[in-house]
Scaffold this active site. Structure first.
Site, PDB file in Angstrom:
ATOM      1  N   LYS A  60       0.675  -1.309  -0.031  1.00 54.08           N
ATOM      2  CA  LYS A  60      -0.069  -0.063  -0.035  1.00 54.08           C
ATOM      3  C   LYS A  60       0.778   1.095  -0.045  1.00 54.08           C
ATOM      4  O   LYS A  60       0.412   2.448  -0.605  1.00 54.08           O
ATOM      5  CB  LYS A  60      -0.915  -0.129   1.072  1.00 54.08           C
ATOM      6  CG  LYS A  60      -2.025  -1.008   1.076  1.00 54.08           C
ATOM      7  CD  LYS A  60      -3.129  -0.846   2.031  1.00 54.08           C
ATOM      8  CE  LYS A  60      -4.295  -1.522   2.071  1.00 54.08           C
ATOM      9  NZ  LYS A  60      -5.306  -1.218   3.018  1.00 54.08           N
ATOM     10  N   ASP A  80     -10.438   3.726   1.088  1.00 53.85           N
ATOM     11  CA  ASP A  80     -10.973   3.417   2.431  1.00 53.85           C
ATOM     12  C   ASP A  80     -11.674   4.454   3.172  1.00 53.85           C
ATOM     13  O   ASP A  80     -12.534   4.289   3.821  1.00 53.85           O
ATOM     14  CB  ASP A  80      -9.649   2.919   3.157  1.00 53.85           C
ATOM     15  CG  ASP A  80      -9.273   1.776   2.927  1.00 53.85           C
ATOM     16  OD1 ASP A  80      -9.927   0.709   2.244  1.00 53.85           O
ATOM     17  OD2 ASP A  80      -7.979   1.310   3.225  1.00 53.85           O
TER      18      ASP A  80
END
Length: 286
Positions: A75, A112
């Site tokens: 990520k 997210d």
């Protein structure tokens, strides 16, 4: 899970990680592809850190590739290989979605924060008090989202006070930091952004929720198990709850539209069927 109508040479997106077998993303995206009748595919691809650059170079040259979701451990590292048009490196600190830009380059984003906020969008959080458990990557997305809606105060419960203080400063939020085992103060929103309560993780949450406002919301980002001890305690206290599958599905929905150019189906029966599939998959992984 893949769409049976898709061919191996047709449009596709993926989720990448190391490991990757645990990912529920193919099931989620495959469900929506099938419901919408889109002749495309969504796959899981095991990519190790040393393969990351080569993977992106190869996929960039594949006209059928629409993008990928990114899970651990890529990520942060993936931001070194693609454009960052929204400056997610500074804003959140990690990317979880790669998509094609208009010039056919590759760009990164993080869904997210949007996935977290979607079930809260009808709630006015301006000037309110939120408690966040944890100071990792999930907490960063939560803090970013809360900053956008002008949350009044944030109390971070974290194992590393210095790290937590740094996060409050980075996001320009007013608040304080307490140890993970500290009694909860009065608040309007409680979010568990830590792995506590997750199946297979040592440690649990045993919190006294009595100081939370009667109309407060308890939101647990853990989705395995779906009914965490925290959510069970909140329901016993007759507080509103949001489970981890809600965020998981919400962040996937944003990525799906980036990949395939259509929003996910706005249909309660389709949504219920997806949750049923996810719960069955979690039971199999137990």
């Amino acid at each position: 899970m893949t769409n049976q109508a898709a061919t191996k040479t047709g449009p596709y997106a993926e989720v990448i990680g190391d490991p990757i077998a645990q990912s529920l993303s193919p099931l989620i995206h495959g469900h929506w592809l099938e419901a919408l009748g889109i002749a495309a595919d969504y796959r899981a691809k095991h990519v190790t850190p040393d393969q990351l650059q080569g993977y992106l170079e190869a996929r960039k040259e594949d006209p059928n590739w629409r993008g990928c979701n990114v899970t651990l451990p890529h990520k942060l590292a993936i931001l070194d290989h693609v454009a960052d048009p929204g400056d997610v490196r500074s804003a959140i600190g990690a990317a979880n979605t790669i998509f094609r830009l208009e010039d056919d380059g590759l760009g990164a984003t993080n869904t997210d924060a949007g996935g977290f906020y979607t079930p809260l969008s009808a709630t006015d959080l301006s000037g309110r008090h939120a408690i966040i458990l944890g100071a990792g990557g999930a907490a960063r997305a939560v803090l970013f989202a809360l900053k956008q809606v002008d949350i009044g105060k944030v109390t971070l419960l974290a194992r590393s006070p210095l790290k937590a203080l740094g996060l409050l400063g980075q996001f320009g939020l007013s608040g304080d930091v307490l140890p993970m085992d500290a009694p909860l103060p009065a608040a309007d929103l409680l979010v568990n952004a830590s792995p506590l309560g997750m199946k297979g993780f040592d440690g649990n949450l045993d919190l006294d929720l009595s100081k939370l406002a009667p109309d407060s919301i308890v939101y647990d980002l853990v989705y395995n198990p779906l009914e965490t001890p925290l959510l069970g305690a909140a329901r016993q206290a007759q507080l509103e709850t949001i489970d981890g599958l809600t965020m998981l599905i919400g962040q996937a929905a944003i990525a799906f539209e980036l990949f395939f150019g259509q929003p996910v189906p706005d249909d309660a029966a389709i949504a219920q069927a997806l949750r049923k599939k996810l719960l069955a998959a979690l039971d199999q992984k137990s």
